[in-house]
Design an enzyme around this catalytic site. Structure first.
Site, PDB file in Angstrom:
ATOM      1  CD  GLU A  84      -2.790  -1.350   2.355  1.00  0.00           C
ATOM      2  OE1 GLU A  84      -2.173  -1.708   3.375  1.00  0.00           O
ATOM      3  OE2 GLU A  84      -4.008  -1.147   2.333  1.00  0.00           O
ATOM      4  CD  GLU A 141      -3.517  -6.258   3.917  1.00  0.00           C
ATOM      5  OE1 GLU A 141      -3.626  -7.003   2.922  1.00  0.00           O
ATOM      6  OE2 GLU A 141      -2.891  -5.190   3.905  1.00  0.00           O
TER       7      GLU A 141
HETATM    8  N1  CO8 Z   1       4.561  -7.252  11.679  1.00  0.00           N
HETATM    9  C1  CO8 Z   1       5.323  -7.564  12.739  1.00  0.00           C
HETATM   10  N2  CO8 Z   1       6.421  -8.323  12.657  1.00  0.00           N
HETATM   11  C2  CO8 Z   1       6.755  -8.795  11.453  1.00  0.00           C
HETATM   12  C3  CO8 Z   1       6.009  -8.517  10.298  1.00  0.00           C
HETATM   13  C4  CO8 Z   1       4.863  -7.707  10.443  1.00  0.00           C
HETATM   14  N3  CO8 Z   1       4.101  -7.353   9.402  1.00  0.00           N
HETATM   15  N4  CO8 Z   1       6.583  -9.134   9.255  1.00  0.00           N
HETATM   16  C5  CO8 Z   1       7.667  -9.774   9.723  1.00  0.00           C
HETATM   17  N5  CO8 Z   1       7.773  -9.578  11.058  1.00  0.00           N
HETATM   18  C6  CO8 Z   1       8.810 -10.107  11.954  1.00  0.00           C
HETATM   19  C7  CO8 Z   1       8.608 -11.569  12.241  1.00  0.00           C
HETATM   20  O1  CO8 Z   1       7.638 -11.744  13.258  1.00  0.00           O
HETATM   21  C8  CO8 Z   1       9.989 -11.979  12.655  1.00  0.00           C
HETATM   22  O2  CO8 Z   1      10.190 -11.566  13.993  1.00  0.00           O
HETATM   23  P1  CO8 Z   1      10.980 -12.556  15.025  1.00  0.00           P
HETATM   24  O3  CO8 Z   1      12.367 -12.660  14.449  1.00  0.00           O
HETATM   25  O4  CO8 Z   1      10.924 -11.798  16.306  1.00  0.00           O
HETATM   26  O5  CO8 Z   1      10.255 -13.850  15.016  1.00  0.00           O
HETATM   27  C9  CO8 Z   1      10.899 -11.109  11.785  1.00  0.00           C
HETATM   28  O6  CO8 Z   1      10.068 -10.038  11.313  1.00  0.00           O
HETATM   29  C10 CO8 Z   1      11.426 -11.854  10.565  1.00  0.00           C
HETATM   30  O7  CO8 Z   1      10.322 -12.428   9.900  1.00  0.00           O
HETATM   31  P2  CO8 Z   1      10.258 -13.997   9.517  1.00  0.00           P
HETATM   32  O8  CO8 Z   1      11.089 -14.805  10.461  1.00  0.00           O
HETATM   33  O9  CO8 Z   1       8.818 -14.350   9.367  1.00  0.00           O
HETATM   34  O10 CO8 Z   1      10.990 -13.947   8.103  1.00  0.00           O
HETATM   35  P3  CO8 Z   1      10.718 -14.904   6.865  1.00  0.00           P
HETATM   36  O11 CO8 Z   1      11.789 -14.585   5.871  1.00  0.00           O
HETATM   37  O12 CO8 Z   1      10.552 -16.301   7.300  1.00  0.00           O
HETATM   38  O13 CO8 Z   1       9.307 -14.415   6.270  1.00  0.00           O
HETATM   39  C11 CO8 Z   1       7.678 -12.775   5.563  1.00  0.00           C
HETATM   40  C12 CO8 Z   1       9.172 -13.105   5.761  1.00  0.00           C
HETATM   41  C13 CO8 Z   1       7.093 -13.660   4.443  1.00  0.00           C
HETATM   42  C14 CO8 Z   1       7.598 -11.324   5.154  1.00  0.00           C
HETATM   43  C15 CO8 Z   1       6.925 -13.046   6.886  1.00  0.00           C
HETATM   44  O14 CO8 Z   1       7.607 -12.368   7.938  1.00  0.00           O
HETATM   45  C16 CO8 Z   1       5.508 -12.551   6.890  1.00  0.00           C
HETATM   46  O15 CO8 Z   1       4.641 -13.205   6.346  1.00  0.00           O
HETATM   47  N6  CO8 Z   1       5.256 -11.350   7.492  1.00  0.00           N
HETATM   48  C17 CO8 Z   1       3.931 -10.825   7.611  1.00  0.00           C
HETATM   49  C18 CO8 Z   1       3.475 -10.239   6.309  1.00  0.00           C
HETATM   50  C19 CO8 Z   1       2.062  -9.723   6.435  1.00  0.00           C
HETATM   51  O16 CO8 Z   1       1.125 -10.462   6.690  1.00  0.00           O
HETATM   52  N7  CO8 Z   1       1.914  -8.402   6.227  1.00  0.00           N
HETATM   53  C20 CO8 Z   1       0.638  -7.767   6.269  1.00  0.00           C
HETATM   54  C21 CO8 Z   1       0.366  -7.250   7.649  1.00  0.00           C
HETATM   55  S1  CO8 Z   1      -1.253  -6.598   7.781  1.00  0.00           S
HETATM   56  C22 CO8 Z   1      -1.161  -5.117   7.062  1.00  0.00           C
HETATM   57  O17 CO8 Z   1      -0.153  -4.681   6.569  1.00  0.00           O
HETATM   58  C23 CO8 Z   1      -2.405  -4.339   7.071  1.00  0.00           C
HETATM   59  C24 CO8 Z   1      -2.225  -2.897   6.633  1.00  0.00           C
HETATM   60  C25 CO8 Z   1      -3.404  -2.082   7.028  1.00  0.00           C
HETATM   61  C26 CO8 Z   1      -3.529  -1.968   8.485  1.00  0.00           C
HETATM   62  C27 CO8 Z   1      -4.774  -1.325   8.915  1.00  0.00           C
HETATM   63  C28 CO8 Z   1      -4.853  -1.239  10.426  1.00  0.00           C
HETATM   64  C29 CO8 Z   1      -6.168  -1.462  11.057  1.00  0.00           C
END
Ligand code: CO8
Length: 258
Positions: A112, A132
């Protein structure tokens, strides 16, 4: 101004804003959104192109911060969404071009954010998606509005309903990004594009951006009328006089932004 989560670099009239929260792959929390709003709000006419990127080689922005969102109630969710949406709108309506240099994951709020920029270029390891619905929410930083505008409703709905992430080459195919480069080349290419923009008249670029952005949501007559007004206004600028005189004198124009 020093920020905890933003690295700001300037190269002449180009500003580079790098979002830096490496522990969460640059996920956007309230503090980052606040810093972004502050930085964007302080930009003045000395900045003529803004480039937005993410820190590191893995992620642009991996979304909004899920750990912050997990406990929100309805009102707080509304407010968090609004906060992000307002900052992104601030970016979209800046009077200068904004280039997203997408250097890895651009998921959820990251996709976004990239879409609120005027132009997206990506590294070949970039991934785009709106995951999401897999978290029980919908895109909340204006993705349901901007994604269909960029790629059409059919593809936007597929991405949003399935939550699937697409690779940079697919993003290029559907028009979500303009170009894909090797990771090491990405910033160089963003700067090259910015430099080309800097060679042109700043007021004309501002007017073109306003005409494209505002015209999109108008009907044909209104959009053409808006362009006509902005076109006319260009002739009140020194840049128009200098630009045309330079052409007729077979010289390179030097614009003053007046
Ligand atoms: N929020 C918080 N922490 C995150 C996020 C996130 N979006 N993405 C990654 N992290 C953290 C992980 O929890 C991890 O932390 P830790 O080392 O403490 O466990 C660290 O970053 C590294 O991540 P991974 O170990 O998961 O790394 P990978 O290489 O295995 O995977 C990914 C990378 C594919 C990016 C994976 O981390 C993932 O799927 N992340 C989430 C992606 C996601 O779902 N994003 C959408 C979030 S919702 C959103 O953006 C809505 C927007 C509008 C909001 C409106 C509000 C009401």
């Amino acid at each position: 101004m020093e920020y905890d989560f933003l690295k700001i670099e300037r190269k002449g009239a180009i500003a580079i804003m790098t979002i830096s929260a490496p522990k969460s792959l640059n996920a956007l929390n309230s503090a980052i959104l606040k810093e972004m709003g502050d930085f964007i709000g302080r930009l003045d006419e000395t900045t003529r192109v803004l480039i937005i990127t993410g820190d590191g080689e893995k992620s642009f922005v991996a979304g909004a911060d899920i750990s912050e969102m997990a406990q929100l109630n309805e009102q707080e969710g509304f407010e968090f969404g609004r906060r992000g949406a307002l900052v992104f709108r601030q970016i979209e309506t800046l009077p200068i071009p904004v280039i997203a240099a997408v250097n890895g994951f651009a998921l959820g709020g990251g996709c976004e954010l990239a879409m609120a920029c005027d132009i997206r270029i990506a590294s070949n390891n970039a991934k785009f998606g709106q995951p999401e619905v897999g978290l029980g929410i919908i895109p909340g930083f204006s993705g349901t509005y901007r994604l269909p505008k960029l790629v059409g409703q059919g593809y936007a709905k597929e991405m949003i309903y399935t939550g699937k992430a697409i690779r940079a080459d697919e993003a290029l195919r559907i028009g979500l990004v303009n170009a894909v480069y090797e990771p090491a080349e990405l910033m160089e290419k963003a700067l090259e594009m910015a430099e080309r923009m800097l060679a042109n008249a700043p007021l004309a670029i501002k007017a073109a951006k306003q005409s494209i952005n505002e015209g999109y949501d108008l009907n044909a007559d209104e959009a053409i009328e808006l362009e006509n007004k902005l076109f006319g206004k260009c002739f009140a600028s020194q840049d128009q006089k200098d630009g045309m005189a330079a052409f007729l004198g077979k010289q390179k124009p030097v614009f003053t932004g007046k």
